[in-house]
Design a protein around this motif. Structure first.
Motif, PDB file in Angstrom:
ATOM      1  N   ARG A 291      88.983  92.360  11.290  1.00 24.63           N
ATOM      2  CA  ARG A 291      88.760  92.955  12.613  1.00 24.63           C
ATOM      3  C   ARG A 291      87.899  94.215  12.484  1.00 24.63           C
ATOM      4  O   ARG A 291      86.971  94.433  13.268  1.00 24.63           O
ATOM      5  CB  ARG A 291      90.111  93.298  13.239  1.00 24.63           C
ATOM      6  CG  ARG A 291      90.041  94.063  14.553  1.00 24.63           C
ATOM      7  CD  ARG A 291      89.708  93.182  15.722  1.00 24.63           C
ATOM      8  NE  ARG A 291      89.787  93.937  16.974  1.00 24.63           N
ATOM      9  CZ  ARG A 291      89.901  93.398  18.161  1.00 24.63           C
ATOM     10  NH1 ARG A 291      89.957  92.082  18.296  1.00 24.63           N
ATOM     11  NH2 ARG A 291      89.962  94.148  19.244  1.00 24.63           N
ATOM     12  N   GLY A 292      88.199  95.037  11.473  1.00 24.96           N
ATOM     13  CA  GLY A 292      87.398  96.233  11.265  1.00 24.96           C
ATOM     14  C   GLY A 292      85.976  95.918  10.852  1.00 24.96           C
ATOM     15  O   GLY A 292      85.021  96.540  11.336  1.00 24.96           O
ATOM     16  N   LEU A 293      85.810  94.931   9.966  1.00 23.34           N
ATOM     17  CA  LEU A 293      84.469  94.553   9.522  1.00 23.34           C
ATOM     18  C   LEU A 293      83.647  93.980  10.673  1.00 23.34           C
ATOM     19  O   LEU A 293      82.418  94.139  10.704  1.00 23.34           O
ATOM     20  CB  LEU A 293      84.565  93.530   8.387  1.00 23.34           C
ATOM     21  CG  LEU A 293      85.135  94.042   7.065  1.00 23.34           C
ATOM     22  CD1 LEU A 293      85.282  92.894   6.071  1.00 23.34           C
ATOM     23  CD2 LEU A 293      84.248  95.144   6.476  1.00 23.34           C
ATOM     24  N   SER A 294      84.309  93.330  11.612  1.00 20.05           N
ATOM     25  CA  SER A 294      83.570  92.711  12.707  1.00 20.05           C
ATOM     26  C   SER A 294      82.906  93.742  13.617  1.00 20.05           C
ATOM     27  O   SER A 294      81.934  93.437  14.307  1.00 20.05           O
ATOM     28  CB  SER A 294      84.500  91.818  13.540  1.00 20.05           C
ATOM     29  OG  SER A 294      85.434  92.598  14.282  1.00 20.05           O
ATOM     30  N   VAL A 295      83.444  94.972  13.608  1.00 19.80           N
ATOM     31  CA  VAL A 295      82.874  96.030  14.456  1.00 19.80           C
ATOM     32  C   VAL A 295      82.385  97.219  13.631  1.00 19.80           C
ATOM     33  O   VAL A 295      81.994  98.245  14.193  1.00 19.80           O
ATOM     34  CB  VAL A 295      83.906  96.510  15.504  1.00 19.80           C
ATOM     35  CG1 VAL A 295      84.097  95.453  16.571  1.00 19.80           C
ATOM     36  CG2 VAL A 295      85.232  96.845  14.848  1.00 19.80           C
TER      37      VAL A 295
END
Length: 342
Positions: free
Chosen positions: A119-123
């Protein structure tokens, strides 16, 4: 920019974790039932001397058993004579279900942590910007702490008490608090977001573990007071041990929450030009601090029983639930960052 593929992979990982942890919960529940039933049968089964009708004091029962037992060595290796086993010598019940639950919990931990990281990598930022991401971080910390703890100590009995609230958090996050992956609003784009929210989620995860052990303590203590420690309650440690663990967990969690409140004040000064403004979120964070401080004080005060003090700790976790649900969703303030559409 948002990477939709990574965001979707994160969603799949969290759903998979929910399924795995649900099975782990069932395995832990079976473990409690099997272990508790076995211990109840052993406790209620008469001793060897009682079956023979020989009155023996508790302190001398072991010596009496040895004196009356046939001598196998004297009978020779070919003899079929055996020494009847006393109830305390019988093997412990199988830990198979508990071990399965723990292994599934480790897998679920990997999936939740992986989903949070994705989730963090996606944003391209820390996944701490809304209520959904906060829930993932809290669940990750709770599972990591329990999994690491279980490597050092036998905590199979605690598994169900931890997995159930984590499942509730993840289920609520996916069903009601879910927010599409997006960039942060300007007020949240600050290093103190990472510091403040990371410490807050870690302390809440520890408070969750403390509440889990506290619940186990209250249930076991009630059964011991009534002399009815039967069924799955017999699989739990003694009440005094559970209460000591409850206190130890809160001793670690409380300073972390104190730092979370302080770092939040520093962040507020940078974002809004004041350290404290009695915003609903700030007020409830302080209420939580006061309640847990009251628990630690009550625990150290001779006028309070450990049972009454533990109820204060349970009330503290109730305040955390209110702070995270009612305050986030129903109250308007400067901390209205839940991301959930009202």
């Amino acid at each position: 920019m948002t990477n939709a593929s990574l965001a979707q992979a994160s969603d799949i990982a969290i759903w998979a974790a929910i399924v795995v942890l649900a099975v782990a919960m069932l395995a832990f529940s079976v473990h409690l039932a099997v272990t508790g039933s076995a211990r109840t049968r052993r406790a209620e089964r008469p001793t060897l001397d009682e079956r023979r009708g020989v009155p023996v004091s508790a302190g001398a029962s072991r010596h009496a058993d040895a004196a009356h037992a046939p001598d196998v060595h004297a009978a020779g290796p070919g003899s079929a004579t055996t020494v009847p086993a006393s109830p305390t010598d019988r093997p412990a019940p199988s830990r198979r279900w508990g071990v399965i639950g723990l292994q599934l919990t480790w897998l679920g931990t990997f999936l939740v942590v992986g989903g949070t990281v994705l989730r963090g990598l996606s944003v391209s930022r820390a996944p701490l910007g809304n209520m959904y991401e906060f829930a993932l971080f809290t669940a990750s910390f709770a599972l990591v702490v329990y999994s690491a703890w279980s490597l050092r100590k036998d905590r199979l009995w605690l598994g169900a008490f931890v997995v159930v609230p984590v499942l509730l958090i993840l289920g609520a996050a996916k069903l009601w608090w879910y927010t599409e992956a997006s960039q942060l609003m300007p007020a949240l784009d600050n290093i103190w977001l990472v510091i403040h929210v990371t410490i807050a989620t870690l302390s809440i995860a520890l408070f969750l573990l403390g509440a889990a052990v506290a619940t186990a303590y209250l249930l076991r203590d009630s059964a011991q007071r009534k002399g009815e420690v039967r069924g799955w309650l017999a699989a739990l440690p003694e009440a005094v041990t559970l209460e000591r663990i409850t206190y130890g967990v809160h001793i670690v969690a409380f300073p972390l929450w104190t730092f979370a409140v302080m770092s939040g004040a520093i962040w507020a000064e940078q974002a809004w030009g004041r350290y404290w403004g009695w915003d609903p979120k700030e007020t409830w964070s302080f209420v939580i601090w006061v309640v847990y401080a009251a628990y630690l004080h009550a625990r150290a005060t001779s006028g309070w029983t450990t049972r009454k003090a533990t109820w204060v700790a349970i009330a503290g976790f109730g305040c955390i639930v209110v702070n995270y649900t009612v305050v986030n969703l129903l109250m308007t303030g400067l901390h209205s960052y839940s991301g959930v559409a009202n």
